[in-house]
Design an enzyme around this catalytic site. Structure first.
Site, PDB file in Angstrom:
ATOM      1  N   GLY A  89      16.288  52.870  72.990  1.00 52.44           N
ATOM      2  CA  GLY A  89      15.974  53.921  72.169  1.00 52.44           C
ATOM      3  C   GLY A  89      16.886  55.116  72.150  1.00 52.44           C
ATOM      4  O   GLY A  89      18.094  54.917  72.951  1.00 52.44           O
ATOM      5  N   ASN A  90      16.605  56.340  71.655  1.00 53.47           N
ATOM      6  CA  ASN A  90      17.369  57.403  71.773  1.00 53.47           C
ATOM      7  C   ASN A  90      16.486  58.586  71.599  1.00 53.47           C
ATOM      8  O   ASN A  90      15.361  58.422  71.409  1.00 53.47           O
ATOM      9  CB  ASN A  90      18.723  57.401  70.627  1.00 53.47           C
TER      10      ASN A  90
END
Ligand code: CTP
Length: 420
Positions: A221-222
């Site tokens: 993810g980020n």
């Protein structure tokens, strides 16, 4: 004397403004704000929290506004004051709004006159937070502000600068002019002077950060919070557009007046965006799309020792914007109009122009994501807008809502340019 544009002064004249003051050192500045509102021709009803009265007396506000300033919910109980004041208000502004006040407003607590009046309001609300940097940056405060903004409150400030106790940082009450402008804008029709400017347009906005599952418990993810994309969707709806928001996971509630499509992965986002783009006039990709995903999803939790976790193979994700740009045959100024975001930590103009070209975009909004007051998971942003015609616009540090307005101003200009 606070400078106020002629339009803003006209918006305030003859209006009933509820001024809520809570207990922070900046409460003394609320007296000047009250004075400026009165000078602009508004009727100002001040309500104070018990904490506010420890900083400034009700007599100060009574003298400046020509009306009694109230702080006791039970005094003259037969007047049911919190309801009467809220019903009379055309707009309500809370300055300073402390962390405590924001928390009460977000949860609906009504244990004094100010919070009780707030829960009765149906008019537009402006919140001017002021507190120490640590309190402002606390996840609880940020979540409360995000929730209140999603419910329609306008947030003005806080500013960076000197704070109480000799400290400096983000948390200073916005200046009078900014608060007055926000109050005037809140009184204008939704979308301000641009209300209806996007009527008849369909826009697609993406937001949040995609999640690429590795196994049932892990994902790639980020740090995207989705705040910028959500602000863009809300602002477009306020200007009359039909808005589809394609949202990768965020902690934000679905905004009102917008159709939200929830997705998780880049592939799901691509399918949703490509389908919606057919009928769209504009696609704005504020989402942070993971560039890679695990080549194979493991239905079983991977073990760290010899179980494959350290050898997860990655496959590239499609470049959604790039595909949309290519499907217009690389022709900028085709439809839909394409707006990209570029999160950069260095040489932002060069990287931004490169993305504009490479993805065949009409406009790119370049963010610096390496400062604490802009980019990921904060309510403020600064940006550089670069368009297909070589124009560049610097947007200094401002709220994400205000930046969204600037982006739509540019999009409107591009939509009505020679291509139309
Ligand atoms: N974007 C996209 N699909 C991807 C990656 C990015 O549509 N697979 C979009 C983003 O939504 C954003 C723009 O492209 O609007 C730029 O995203 P960014 O991550 O900055 O650019 P990348 O193309 O990933 O380039 P790089 O990582 O090399 O900077």
């Amino acid at each position: 004397m606070t400078a106020l544009s002629a339009d803003a002064a006209a918006a305030l004249r003859g209006r009933f403004v509820l001024l809520g003051v809570s207990g922070g050192i900046a409460a003394y500045k609320a007296a000047a704000l009250a004075r400026a509102l009165v000078t602009a021709g508004a009727t100002v009803q001040t309500v104070l929290t018990p904490g506010a009265t420890a900083f400034v007396g009700a007599a100060t506000f009574a003298g400046l506004t020509g009306r009694p300033a109230h702080s006791d919910v039970l005094a003259d109980a037969h007047e049911i004051r919190h309801v009467a004041i809220a019903r009379a208000a055309d707009v309500a502004v809370f300055a300073p709004a402390t962390a405590n006040l924001l928390a009460k407003f977000a949860t609906g607590l009504a244990d004094d006159l100010v919070s009780s009046a707030f829960t009765c309001l149906t008019c537009p609300v402006v919140l001017a937070p002021a507190m120490h940097t640590e309190m402002w940056q606390h996840p609880a405060t940020q979540a409360n502000v995000a929730l209140l903004a999603a419910r329609g409150a306008r947030i003005v400030g806080p500013d960076d600068g000197p704070l109480a106790g000799g400290d400096t940082g983000l948390g200073r009450l916005a200046d009078d002019a900014a608060i007055l402008a926000a109050v005037a804008a809140a009184l204008a029709p939704a979308g301000g002077d641009r209300a209806g400017a996007l009527r008849g347009r369909r826009v697609v906005v993406t937001a949040g950060g995609t999640r690429e599952p590795i196994d049932p418990v892990r994902y790639i993810g980020n740090r995207s919070s989705g705040k910028m994309g959500y602000a863009l969707a809300v602002a477009a709806a306020q200007r009359g557009a039909v808005v589809d928001l394609v949202a990768a996971p965020t902690a934000l509630p679905d905004p009102a007046g917008v159709t939200t499509h929830h997705v998780e992965t880049a592939l799901q986002m691509r399918d949703a965006v490509v389908a919606l783009a057919h009928d769209a006039d504009v696609v704005v990709k504020a989402a942070a799309v993971a560039d890679v995903r695990p080549a194979d999803y493991s239905p079983h939790k991977l073990r760290k020792d010899g179980g494959g976790l350290s050898a997860v193979a990655l496959a590239p994700n499609p470049d959604i914007l790039g595909e949309l740009g290519a499907s217009r045959n690389g022709a900028a100024a085709g439809r839909p109009l394409l707006v990209g975001f570029a999160a950069e930590t260095e040489r932002e103009e060069q990287h931004g122009r490169d993305k504009l070209q490479r993805k065949g975009l009409d406009l790119v909004v370049v963010n610096r994501v390496d400062s604490r007051d802009a980019g990921f998971d904060v309510d403020t942003n600064r940006a550089l807008l670069l368009d297909r015609d070589g124009r560049r616009t610097d947007v200094p540090l401002t709220s994400k809502a205000a930046l969204a307005g600037v982006v739509w101003d540019h999009v409107e200009a591009l939509l009505t340019g020679p291509a139309d």
